[in-house]
Scaffold this motif. Structure first.
Motif, PDB file in Angstrom:
ATOM      1  N   ASN A  35     -23.248  51.513 -22.669  1.00 25.42           N
ATOM      2  CA  ASN A  35     -24.385  51.613 -23.263  1.00 25.42           C
ATOM      3  C   ASN A  35     -24.533  51.592 -24.910  1.00 25.42           C
ATOM      4  OD1 ASN A  35     -26.107  51.979 -20.864  1.00 25.42           O
ATOM      5  ND2 ASN A  35     -25.751  54.370 -21.098  1.00 25.42           N
ATOM      6  N   ARG A  36     -23.253  52.265 -25.295  1.00 29.50           N
ATOM      7  CA  ARG A  36     -23.202  52.079 -26.632  1.00 29.50           C
ATOM      8  C   ARG A  36     -22.816  50.527 -27.226  1.00 29.50           C
ATOM      9  NH1 ARG A  36     -24.325  56.659 -27.794  1.00 29.50           N
ATOM     10  NH2 ARG A  36     -22.997  58.187 -28.768  1.00 29.50           N
ATOM     11  N   PHE A  83     -23.876  47.895 -25.609  1.00 25.64           N
ATOM     12  CA  PHE A  83     -24.908  47.182 -25.402  1.00 25.64           C
ATOM     13  C   PHE A  83     -25.754  47.242 -26.641  1.00 25.64           C
ATOM     14  CE2 PHE A  83     -29.617  47.083 -24.746  1.00 25.64           C
ATOM     15  CZ  PHE A  83     -29.865  46.036 -23.951  1.00 25.64           C
ATOM     16  N   LEU A  84     -25.902  48.503 -27.216  1.00 23.85           N
ATOM     17  CA  LEU A  84     -26.615  49.009 -28.391  1.00 23.85           C
ATOM     18  C   LEU A  84     -25.984  48.217 -29.817  1.00 23.85           C
ATOM     19  CD1 LEU A  84     -28.828  50.274 -30.029  1.00 23.85           C
ATOM     20  CD2 LEU A  84     -27.359  52.350 -29.926  1.00 23.85           C
ATOM     21  N   TYR A 126     -26.412  44.627 -29.782  1.00 25.90           N
ATOM     22  CA  TYR A 126     -27.770  43.974 -29.966  1.00 25.90           C
ATOM     23  C   TYR A 126     -28.132  44.272 -31.513  1.00 25.90           C
ATOM     24  CZ  TYR A 126     -32.603  43.596 -29.911  1.00 25.90           C
ATOM     25  OH  TYR A 126     -34.107  43.119 -30.289  1.00 25.90           O
ATOM     26  N   ASN A 127     -27.953  45.644 -32.104  1.00 25.48           N
ATOM     27  CA  ASN A 127     -28.228  45.786 -33.224  1.00 25.48           C
ATOM     28  C   ASN A 127     -27.581  46.883 -33.931  1.00 25.48           C
ATOM     29  OD1 ASN A 127     -29.404  46.281 -35.539  1.00 25.48           O
ATOM     30  ND2 ASN A 127     -31.551  45.920 -35.145  1.00 25.48           N
ATOM     31  N   ASP A 174     -27.211  47.913 -37.057  1.00 22.12           N
ATOM     32  CA  ASP A 174     -27.933  48.829 -38.072  1.00 22.12           C
ATOM     33  C   ASP A 174     -28.600  49.692 -37.199  1.00 22.12           C
ATOM     34  OD1 ASP A 174     -26.984  47.492 -40.323  1.00 22.12           O
ATOM     35  OD2 ASP A 174     -29.021  46.687 -40.739  1.00 22.12           O
ATOM     36  N   TYR A 175     -29.108  49.498 -36.257  1.00 18.02           N
ATOM     37  CA  TYR A 175     -30.111  50.751 -35.550  1.00 18.02           C
ATOM     38  C   TYR A 175     -29.260  51.469 -35.009  1.00 18.02           C
ATOM     39  CZ  TYR A 175     -33.578  52.467 -32.612  1.00 18.02           C
ATOM     40  OH  TYR A 175     -34.363  53.465 -32.033  1.00 18.02           O
ATOM     41  N   ARG A 224     -26.275  52.505 -36.122  1.00 11.81           N
ATOM     42  CA  ARG A 224     -25.861  53.420 -37.227  1.00 11.81           C
ATOM     43  C   ARG A 224     -27.113  54.394 -37.534  1.00 11.81           C
ATOM     44  NH1 ARG A 224     -24.825  49.437 -41.784  1.00 11.81           N
ATOM     45  NH2 ARG A 224     -24.360  51.455 -42.944  1.00 11.81           N
ATOM     46  N   SER A 225     -28.397  53.800 -37.844  1.00 11.82           N
ATOM     47  CA  SER A 225     -29.320  54.863 -38.132  1.00 11.82           C
ATOM     48  C   SER A 225     -29.523  55.870 -37.082  1.00 11.82           C
ATOM     49  CB  SER A 225     -30.815  53.916 -38.128  1.00 11.82           C
ATOM     50  OG  SER A 225     -31.164  53.799 -36.663  1.00 11.82           O
ATOM     51  N   LEU A 226     -28.957  55.835 -35.965  1.00 12.11           N
ATOM     52  CA  LEU A 226     -28.839  56.945 -34.747  1.00 12.11           C
ATOM     53  C   LEU A 226     -27.740  57.927 -35.178  1.00 12.11           C
ATOM     54  CD1 LEU A 226     -29.942  54.905 -31.776  1.00 12.11           C
ATOM     55  CD2 LEU A 226     -31.424  56.358 -33.023  1.00 12.11           C
ATOM     56  N   GLY A 227     -27.106  57.513 -36.039  1.00  5.11           N
ATOM     57  CA  GLY A 227     -25.798  58.260 -36.264  1.00  5.11           C
ATOM     58  C   GLY A 227     -24.905  58.140 -35.643  1.00  5.11           C
ATOM     59  N   ILE A 228     -24.485  56.741 -34.746  1.00  2.14           N
ATOM     60  CA  ILE A 228     -23.435  56.598 -34.160  1.00  2.14           C
ATOM     61  C   ILE A 228     -22.366  55.911 -34.912  1.00  2.14           C
ATOM     62  CG2 ILE A 228     -22.605  54.888 -32.324  1.00  2.14           C
ATOM     63  CD1 ILE A 228     -25.621  55.412 -31.028  1.00  2.14           C
ATOM     64  N   TYR A 287     -16.428  51.643 -32.745  1.00  2.25           N
ATOM     65  CA  TYR A 287     -16.454  50.749 -31.778  1.00  2.25           C
ATOM     66  C   TYR A 287     -16.076  49.472 -31.973  1.00  2.25           C
ATOM     67  CZ  TYR A 287     -18.986  54.521 -29.129  1.00  2.25           C
ATOM     68  OH  TYR A 287     -19.253  55.526 -28.679  1.00  2.25           O
TER      69      TYR A 287
END
Lengths: 269, 208
Positions: free
Chosen positions: A153-154, A156-157, A160-161, A163-164, A166-170, A175
């Motif tokens: 899942n990580r 994939f995210l 895909y994006n 920046d998005y 990172r904005s979720l704090g990941i 990775y």
């Protein structure tokens, strides 16, 4: 058919087939991420840095893997970091690093008189696959599979994006580091079979072909892996039958599958 | 309800030596919507990216809730990816130290798609979507994270009247639930008729 069975009776062929196909499947799975993130040239850059480090190891009489593994991992991390941070500068960094590394490798080989090794490094050799290479390739495949299952899942995210994510704090840098290390290990282990000039094709071509059929990320990974396995096996067998370098055989079979895929897609549309 | 969801104090953001945001301060409470306006290149998107944590502050301080969802502008590459709408919306539920989706995450994704009226697109590939549909997908992804703060970078650009109405309906509902919204916009009509709203205009990296 009897010719193929005879070829498969040699232990070194079985070793090359198992180790090579496992590494090429790993390469193709990582290749999906690199293609989707537009980092396709990274494999090419890393393989030429690998060539320079193999030449240096040979000149200094050191273990090839001991020198090339850390060098390629470090280069992988730097190239991915520059590619991500400066976008277009990433291509420039790869072009500069790969041509400088190739020149460095050729000069080292020339000065030390080990030019005869240059051909083996550039074009690879199935005879180079040892028992320890086989164990390494099994361990690497296991690690890649495990990482893709746990972090799917990580991945994939982030693919895909970023920046998005990172904005979720990941922690996307973590990775990116994992992908860099795995790519570097695939390049180091694969380039001795297919050669430094051709390993980037093993990474990229199956993913590019699979993109013609897959409409989901997961399917793309699976199709890419299957294509890579088929292309490697076919390429290796063809290379033995026609006595051509294995790396070239593998890349040509990958290219043939890509052309067939494009034709099929064209007919379908 | 009125607790501060974001506080920015004298923020400075630079690209190299170039100062793009220069000493901006902002305080946003729950239930409040802030519209950020300004000419192209004034620093609106940079400020939003700074508040989302995507750009470091060269000076100043940012304090905000961890439950923040960011809706970026659409880029061409956003459609060129092998995924369906549901898969993208689900990513909005990802957070730190959380690797797998739960049944609750799936329910949240379904609810978000229903709110944005894109549930019939759930299985569609991204490349088949229009710009307005993709914006609704990104907003559904943001809502999935059950945010206390929504940061929206030009969510209305290229939206048709129907999508615009759906978007503002959802925003008003989130505001009534105590969520704070910060929205970059070029269109003055977005500012009309929204309760509890403020407009800040940015020019050359400063609030006018």
């Amino acid at each position: 058919m009897s010719e193929i069975l005879e070829i498969l009776s040699y232990p070194f062929v079985i070793r090359a087939l198992v180790a090579g196909s496992l590494i090429s499947v790993c390469a193709s799975v990582l290749g999906v991420i690199l293609v989707l993130k537009h980092y396709s040239l990274i494999g090419h850059g890393l393989s030429e840095i690998g060539f320079a480090s193999l030449s240096a190891a040979s000149a200094l009489n050191l273990s090839a893997l001991a020198v090339s593994t850390p060098s390629v991992i470090a280069a992988s991390f730097v190239i991915m970091f520059v590619s991500q941070k400066y976008k277009t500068a990433g291509d420039i960094a790869i072009a500069v690093a790969s041509s400088a590394a190739l020149a460095f490798g050729i000069i080292i080989s020339s000065i030390t008189g080990s030019v005869s090794n240059t051909g083996a490094y550039l074009f690879g050799s199935v005879l180079a696959v040892s028992q320890s290479d086989l164990i390494f390739s099994v361990a690497l495949s296991f690690a890649v599979m495990l990482i893709f299952i746990i972090f799917y899942n990580r991945i994939f995210l982030i693919t895909y994006n970023e920046d998005y994510a990172r904005s979720l704090g990941i922690n996307t840098a973590f990775y990116q580091f994992v992908i860099s290390v795995l790519t570097a290990l695939v390049v180091v282990s694969g380039m001795r079979i297919t050669g430094t000039l051709l390993i980037s094709g093993v990474i990229i071509l199956p993913a590019v072909t699979a993109k013609n059929f897959a409409s989901r990320f997961k399917t793309l990974i699976i199709i890419s892996g299957v294509i890579s396995f088929v292309a490697f096996t076919a390429g290796l067998i063809v290379s033995f039958i026609f006595n051509i370098p294995a790396g070239a055989g593998v890349i040509l079979s990958n290219t043939a599958i890509l052309i067939a895929a494009k034709i099929l897609k064209f007919i379908k549309n | 309800m009125n607790k501060s969801k974001l506080k920015l104090e004298n923020a400075v953001i630079k690209y190299g030596e170039n100062i793009v945001i220069n000493g901006v301060s902002l305080n946003v409470s729950g239930g409040e919507i802030i519209f950020i306006t300004g000419a192209n290149g004034s620093g609106k998107s940079t400020l939003t990216r700074g508040m989302a944590g995507l750009l470091p502050l060269s000076a100043g301080k940012l304090t905000r809730t961890e439950r923040m969802s960011y809706v970026p502008q659409i880029e061409e590459a956003d459609r060129d990816f092998p995924a369906c709408v549901r898969e993208i919306v689900m990513t909005g539920t990802q957070r730190k130290r959380k690797l797998f989706y739960s049944r609750y995450d799936t329910e949240r994704a379904e609810n978000s798609m229903r709110e944005l009226q894109i549930e019939n697109l759930a299985g569609c590939e991204l490349k088949t979507l229009s710009g307005g549909q993709l914006r609704r997908v990104f907003l559904a992804r943001a809502l999935c994270g059950e945010p206390e703060l929504l940061l929206l970078d030009e969510p209305c650009a290229g939206l048709d009247a129907e999508s615009h109405k759906i978007l503002f309906g959802v925003l008003e509902k989130k505001l009534s639930e105590g969520c704070a919204v910060i929205m970059v916009t070029h269109d003055d009509s977005d500012l009309e008729g929204i309760k509890n709203s403020r407009v800040i205009k940015i020019s050359e990296g400063k609030i006018l």
